[in-house]
Scaffold this active site. Structure first.
Site, mmCIF file in Angstrom:
data_model
loop_
_atom_site.group_PDB
_atom_site.id
_atom_site.type_symbol
_atom_site.label_atom_id
_atom_site.label_comp_id
_atom_site.label_asym_id
_atom_site.label_seq_id
_atom_site.Cartn_x
_atom_site.Cartn_y
_atom_site.Cartn_z
ATOM 1 N N SER A 12 -47.223 -7.027 13.360
ATOM 2 C CA SER A 12 -48.222 -7.620 14.247
ATOM 3 C C SER A 12 -49.323 -6.608 14.514
ATOM 4 C CB SER A 12 -47.579 -8.059 15.568
ATOM 5 O OG SER A 12 -47.086 -6.937 16.263
ATOM 6 N N ASP A 13 -50.495 -7.130 14.913
ATOM 7 C CA ASP A 13 -51.591 -6.234 15.270
ATOM 8 C C ASP A 13 -51.497 -5.902 16.759
ATOM 9 O OD1 ASP A 13 -52.378 -8.471 16.556
ATOM 10 O OD2 ASP A 13 -54.075 -8.930 15.255
ATOM 11 N N LYS A 14 -52.521 -5.278 17.291
ATOM 12 C CA LYS A 14 -52.463 -4.783 18.673
ATOM 13 C C LYS A 14 -52.391 -5.900 19.699
ATOM 14 C CE LYS A 14 -57.508 -4.411 19.119
ATOM 15 N NZ LYS A 14 -57.788 -5.083 17.831
ATOM 16 N N THR A 15 -52.801 -7.113 19.307
ATOM 17 C CA THR A 15 -52.761 -8.232 20.240
ATOM 18 C C THR A 15 -51.478 -9.028 20.131
ATOM 19 O OG1 THR A 15 -53.866 -9.666 18.643
ATOM 20 C CG2 THR A 15 -55.267 -8.451 20.170
ATOM 21 N N GLY A 16 -50.594 -8.672 19.211
ATOM 22 C CA GLY A 16 -49.336 -9.387 19.081
ATOM 23 C C GLY A 16 -49.367 -10.514 18.086
#
Length: 454
Positions: free
Chosen positions: A421-425
Site C-alpha cells: 500500500s502507499d502512504k494513504t493505505g
C-alpha cells in the site's frame, strides 16, 4: 450507452424534449476534465461555455428555486436515473447449484453415479448393498455443498438487511420549486439544488454554486486523503489569474487552483453551501466504480489450486483406470483362448452355453474395477475439509465483529503474507517497475575487479 438505450425506449410523447443530449455529454466532459486536470482545465471549460449561466440555461433549472416544473421523468429519460441497480438476492437452491460447479465435486458426482449403476448391474450376490459406496460419495458432496451454501445464504441476508437500513438514511435536503425538501438519493435528478453540510457524502456529480470554506475528501476516488478546496467559478478564475500573473503556472500542481466540480461518493470535510446536480447514474463517478465492483469475481488462489489438484488426480486416475481395464481385457482374452482350462468351480450357466456371455460379463467387471480406481483416486473428503475449515474461520471473524459475506474471503485474506500500500493505505498491485539503481564505490571496485579476473 445506457442513456442511448433509454432514449430509444422512451414514450412517443417524450421524443420531443427540451433537453439536449449534447448538453449531457458536455456536463460529463466537465467532470472528466476535472478528474484529469493538470492545472485548471475544468474551470477553463466552463468559462468557455459562458460560465454558470450556460449550466442554468442548458438544464432548465433555477439556481435559487431549483427545478420548478414537473419534468423529473423527462430529465431521467435524457440524463439518466440516479437509482441504484438492485441485484436480486440469490435463492438457496441457486447458491447450492453454484457450489456444485466445483470441478472436484463434478468428478465425484459422475464417478459416484457410474459406480452405483455398474455395481447394481454386475453384482449378483450382494446387489442389495452394491449402491452404498456410490451413495456415500454423493452424501459427502451434498454435505460439502450445503455447508458452504448455508453460510453464504445467511451472510447475504444479513448484508441485505444492513444495506436496507443504510439506504433508508440516504436522504438529502433538495431545493425544488423554492422549497427545501428531504429527497432520497434515488429520486435526485439533474438540475436539483442540494444543500451541503459538513460530513455528508455527495449523491451525484455536481457544480458548486455557493460555499464557505468547503473542503472535500476524495480519497474514495484518488486514494489521496489531502483535503481539497472547493470554490465557486468566480473565485476559481481569480486564483487562476493570480497564478498566471505571477508566472507560477509551471510550478503549480493540479490542485493549486480550486475547482467547482463536486464528485459523487466524496465526503464534505468542512464548510457549507449548495451545488447543482449535473451528472447522475452510471455515468457519475460513483456509478462507474460500482460498475467495476459488480463484475464477476475471479476464483480465489485456493480454488485454483484445488481445481489443479482435481484435474491432475483425475488425469492420473483415468490413466491408471485405462491401464487396469486393458490388463483385465488381456487377461480375459487369454482365459477365453484357454477355455478348456477354466476352473471347475466356475459354473456360470452363460459360460457353459456360450463364450460370448463370459466375455460380456468379464468386460463389465473390468469396467467396474476401472471406475472404482477413479473413485478411489479422487479424495472425496477434501472439499468437506476445506469448506468446514473456512466456515469455522467465518465464525471466528464474526466473533471479532467482522461480517464476512462470502466464505472465500476468509481464504483470500488468510493466505495474504504481504500487503502493498502507499502512504494513504490504498492497496496497490504486487508489481513494481525498476527505475534506477545506486552503486556504492566499494561495490563498484569489487565488480570491476571481478570483471578483470574473468
Amino acid at each position: 450507452d445506457v442513456y442511448k438505450r433509454q432514449e430509444q425506449s422512451q414514450q412517443p410523447g417524450l421524443t420531443q424534449t427540451k433537453f439536449s443530449s449534447s448538453m449531457r455529454e458536455d456536463l460529463m466532459d466537465f467532470i472528466t476534465k476535472y478528474q484529469n486536470r493538470k492545472f485548471a482545465e475544468d474551470v477553463e471549460f466552463i468559462e468557455s461555455k459562458e460560465g454558470e449561466f450556460w449550466i442554468e440555461k442548458g438544464i432548465y433549472t433555477d439556481f435559487k428555486a431549483g427545478i420548478t416544473g414537473d419534468d423529473c421523468q423527462e430529465r431521467e429519460t435524457v440524463f439518466g436515473s440516479n437509482r441504484k441497480v438492485i441485484i436480486p438476492s440469490r435463492s438457496y437452491c441457486s447458491i447450492v447449484l453454484e457450489t456444485l460447479n466445483d470441478f472436484t465435486l463434478k468428478i465425484l458426482m459422475v464417478a459416484a453415479i457410474a459406480s452405483i449403476i455398474l455395481n447394481m448391474i454386475v453384482e449378483e450376490d450382494h446387489r442389495e448393498t452394491a449402491w452404498i459406496e456410490g451413495f456415500a460419495i454423493l452424501c459427502a458432496v451434498a454435505l460439502a455443498s450445503n455447508v458452504q451454501a448455508i453460510n453464504d445464504f445467511q451472510k447475504e441476508k444479513q448484508f441485505q438487511e444492513l444495506n436496507k437500513i443504510a439506504d433508508e438514511r440516504n436522504k438529502f435536503n433538495v431545493i425544488r420549486g423554492g422549497v427545501t425538501q428531504e429527497i432520497h438519493s434515488d429520486n435526485i435528478v439533474v438540475g436539483d439544488i442540494i444543500k451541503i453540510f459538513e460530513g455528508m457524502e455527495l449523491p451525484a456529480d455536481g457544480f458548486l454554486l455557493e460555499g464557505y470554506e468547503i473542503t472535500t475528501d476524495e480519497s474514495a476516488m484518488t486514494g489521496e486523503t489531502d483535503p481539497l478546496k472547493k470554490s465557486t467559478l468566480r473565485q476559481c478564475i481569480e486564483v487562476r489569474d493570480e497564478i498566471i500573473q505571477e508566472n507560477a503556472k509551471n510550478t503549480s500542481d493540479s490542485h493549486s487552483v480550486p475547482s467547482p466540480a463536486m464528485l459523487s461518493g466524496t465526503r464534505i470535510l468542512t464548510g457549507e453551501g449548495k451545488f447543482v446536480v449535473v451528472v447522475v447514474g452510471p455515468n457519475s463517478c460513483v456509478g462507474k466504480i460500482q460498475a467495476l465492483v459488480t463484475q464477476e469475481a475471479e476464483a480465489t488462489p485456493l480454488q485454483q489450486k484445488l481445481e489443479t489438484i482435481a484435474r491432475d488426480i483425475g488425469k492420473l486416475g483415468l490413466i491408471f483406470a485405462i491401464l487396469t481395464f486393458i490388463a483385465l481385457v488381456i487377461r480375459m482374452v487369454i482365459e477365453v483362448q484357454e477355455q478348456g482350462d477354466l476352473p471347475e468351480d466356475q459354473k456360470i450357466e452363460e459360460i457353459k452355453k456360450s463364450t460370448s456371455g463370459y466375455v460380456l460379463k468379464s468386460l463389465l467387471q473390468a469396467f467396474v474395477i476401472a471406475i472404482t480406481v477413479v473413485v478411489v483416486a479422487v479424495p472425496e473428503g477434501l472439499p468437506i475439509a476445506v469448506t468446514i475449515s473456512l466456515a469455522f474461520s467465518v465464525k471466528k471473524m464474526l466473533a471479532d465483529q467482522n461480517l464476512v459475506r462470502r466464505i472465500q474471503a476468509c481464504e483470500t485474506m488468510g493466505g495474504a503474507n504481504m500487503i502493498c500500500s502507499d502512504k494513504t493505505g490504498t492497496l496497490t498491485p504486487v508489481s513494481y517497475t525498476h527505475l534506477r539503481a545506486h552503486e556504492t564505490p566499494e561495490h563498484l571496485v569489487c565488480r570491476l575487479l571481478l570483471e578483470k579476473k574473468k
